[in-house]
Design a protein around this motif. Structure first.
Motif, PDB file in Angstrom:
ATOM      1  N   LEU A 114      46.302  30.071  44.101  1.00  0.00           N
ATOM      2  CA  LEU A 114      47.284  31.121  43.848  1.00  0.00           C
ATOM      3  C   LEU A 114      48.381  31.185  44.904  1.00  0.00           C
ATOM      4  O   LEU A 114      49.541  31.463  44.584  1.00  0.00           O
ATOM      5  CB  LEU A 114      46.584  32.479  43.733  1.00  0.00           C
ATOM      6  CG  LEU A 114      45.678  32.645  42.509  1.00  0.00           C
ATOM      7  CD1 LEU A 114      44.933  33.971  42.571  1.00  0.00           C
ATOM      8  CD2 LEU A 114      46.477  32.535  41.211  1.00  0.00           C
TER       9      LEU A 114
ATOM     10  N   SER B 108      40.033  34.708  39.291  1.00  0.00           N
ATOM     11  CA  SER B 108      39.967  33.426  40.001  1.00  0.00           C
ATOM     12  C   SER B 108      38.520  33.146  40.364  1.00  0.00           C
ATOM     13  O   SER B 108      37.731  34.061  40.601  1.00  0.00           O
ATOM     14  CB  SER B 108      40.856  33.447  41.235  1.00  0.00           C
ATOM     15  OG  SER B 108      40.395  34.400  42.181  1.00  0.00           O
TER      16      SER B 108
ATOM     17  N   ALA C 184      48.845  38.772  42.008  1.00  0.00           N
ATOM     18  CA  ALA C 184      47.831  37.965  41.328  1.00  0.00           C
ATOM     19  C   ALA C 184      46.566  37.873  42.173  1.00  0.00           C
ATOM     20  O   ALA C 184      45.441  37.976  41.652  1.00  0.00           O
ATOM     21  CB  ALA C 184      48.387  36.577  41.029  1.00  0.00           C
TER      22      ALA C 184
ATOM     23  N   CYS D 183      44.394  39.040  36.589  1.00  0.00           N
ATOM     24  CA  CYS D 183      44.035  37.690  37.027  1.00  0.00           C
ATOM     25  C   CYS D 183      42.545  37.607  37.338  1.00  0.00           C
ATOM     26  O   CYS D 183      41.954  38.555  37.860  1.00  0.00           O
ATOM     27  CB  CYS D 183      44.842  37.324  38.275  1.00  0.00           C
ATOM     28  SG  CYS D 183      44.593  35.630  38.879  1.00  0.00           S
TER      29      CYS D 183
ATOM     30  N   ALA E 225      45.602  33.947  34.433  1.00  0.00           N
ATOM     31  CA  ALA E 225      46.345  35.191  34.642  1.00  0.00           C
ATOM     32  C   ALA E 225      47.172  35.523  33.412  1.00  0.00           C
ATOM     33  O   ALA E 225      47.625  34.624  32.684  1.00  0.00           O
ATOM     34  CB  ALA E 225      47.253  35.077  35.860  1.00  0.00           C
TER      35      ALA E 225
END
Length: 341
Positions: free
Chosen positions: A176, A202, A327, A200, A218
């Motif tokens: 990111l 991850s 994000a 988002c 995202a």
């Protein structure tokens, strides 16, 4: 005018700038090199032919030894803000690698200082300087396809083959922050609107060697109503994409499909108007691409006092940086994050 430049940061990427980018631009004369790690300076001397008398461990030492107009900062992220503030307060113009600050507050401080000192501050968002990006930007501005509604972006790379101890596996937010910021910047440029909200997630795939998350998805909404669906991964076993990713941009009258900055094939833009056959666009000639384009844009800004597109000023890059941090925050708190307007 020849611009005398000092480069700060001589790690692997910095040495690449020093040997393969700066010497090829006619506007610049590299007068000194700075790195707090003396071993990096020694490598620059050994591999890049840098003269020992031009190497320093602080910017202040370099300023005392050589007259300079500008500073190129290619150091690691923690050093960006201290180096930028030192350079700006010394009256130097600054070209900074991305992401240009570890927090929004520090980024605003650097932007404010540049404005107060009346110095050029440009961020090297080098993906802007490629034929497909310029062509898509012009196509969207022309209105030929009407309003933009949805964007789907995929970035896939398998960067999982180095030894487990490789430094790249230890960096902060390797996807990111270190990679997706390029895609976030292209979103802001091409959509021509501010990001409004981001959700988002991850994570690391089970086979990932990265310490921090190297894969993410995202959903990003923008003020003009467009919504971006983004997927990125450093450990994908799927077909490899170009560095800029695979873009599908759905507009009112058709779709734009494009890729850019590939290792092996040229940029490509395909337009598919509803009811018509798809056609490939003839892309513009871009004499200076990627970092060469960033450096040339910096030279033009320093010599004219004007920052023109597609160059990226520090102030403009604040929205890209804000999207990156949003994000990261959304992924960590497992919920959507609204961006300040």
């Amino acid at each position: 005018m020849t611009i005398r430049i000092i480069q700060a940061g001589l790690g692997g990427w910095g040495r690449n700038w020093a040997s393969n980018v700066v010497p090829k631009n006619k506007h610049f004369e590299a007068v000194a090199y700075v790195d707090s790690d003396a071993s990096m300076l020694q490598l620059a001397q050994k591999d890049g032919g840098v003269a020992p008398e031009r190497c320093f461990t602080t910017l202040e030492e370099a300023f005392s030894a050589y007259e300079a107009d500008a500073v190129l900062i290619t150091a690691s992220l923690p050093a960006h803000v201290p180096l930028a503030l030192t350079a700006l307060n010394a009256g130097k113009h600054v070209l900074l690698e991305k992401p240009f600050a570890p927090t929004i507050a520090e980024a605003r401080q650097v932007v404010k200082t540049a404005a107060e000192r009346n110095r050029v501050l440009i961020i090297s968002q080098n993906y802007r300087f490629h034929p497909a990006v310029l062509a898509v930007s012009e196509l969207l501005r022309s209105g030929e396809l009407g309003r933009l509604g949805a964007v789907n972006i995929d970035f896939r790379r398998y960067d999982n083959t180095a030894p487990d101890s490789h430094i790249h596996y230890k960096i902060w937010e390797p996807l990111l922050a270190d990679m997706s910021i390029h895609h976030f910047d292209l979103m802001c440029v091409l959509l021509g609107a501010k990001p409004r909200e981001v959700a988002c997630q991850s994570w690391n795939t089970p086979w990932s060697k990265y310490i921090e998350p190297a894969t993410a998805t995202a959903t990003i909404s923008f003020e003009n109503g467009a919504v971006v669906s983004y997927r990125g991964s450093w450990t994908s076993t799927g077909p490899q994409t170009s560095w800029a990713g695979e873009w599908h941009m759905e507009c009112e009258k058709g779709e734009i499909i494009w890729t850019s900055r590939d290792d092996d094939v040229p940029d490509s833009v395909t337009v598919h108007l509803m009811g018509e056959q798809a056609r490939k666009l003839t892309l513009p000639e871009v004499p200076l691409i990627d970092r060469h384009g960033s450096l040339e844009a910096f030279a033009q800004a320093v010599n004219t006092g004007k920052i023109s597109a597609p160059a990226c000023s520090g102030e403009e890059n604040l929205k890209t940086l804000a999207l990156m941090f949003a994000a990261i925050e959304a992924a960590r708190q497992h919920g959507p994050v609204a961006l300040a307007q």
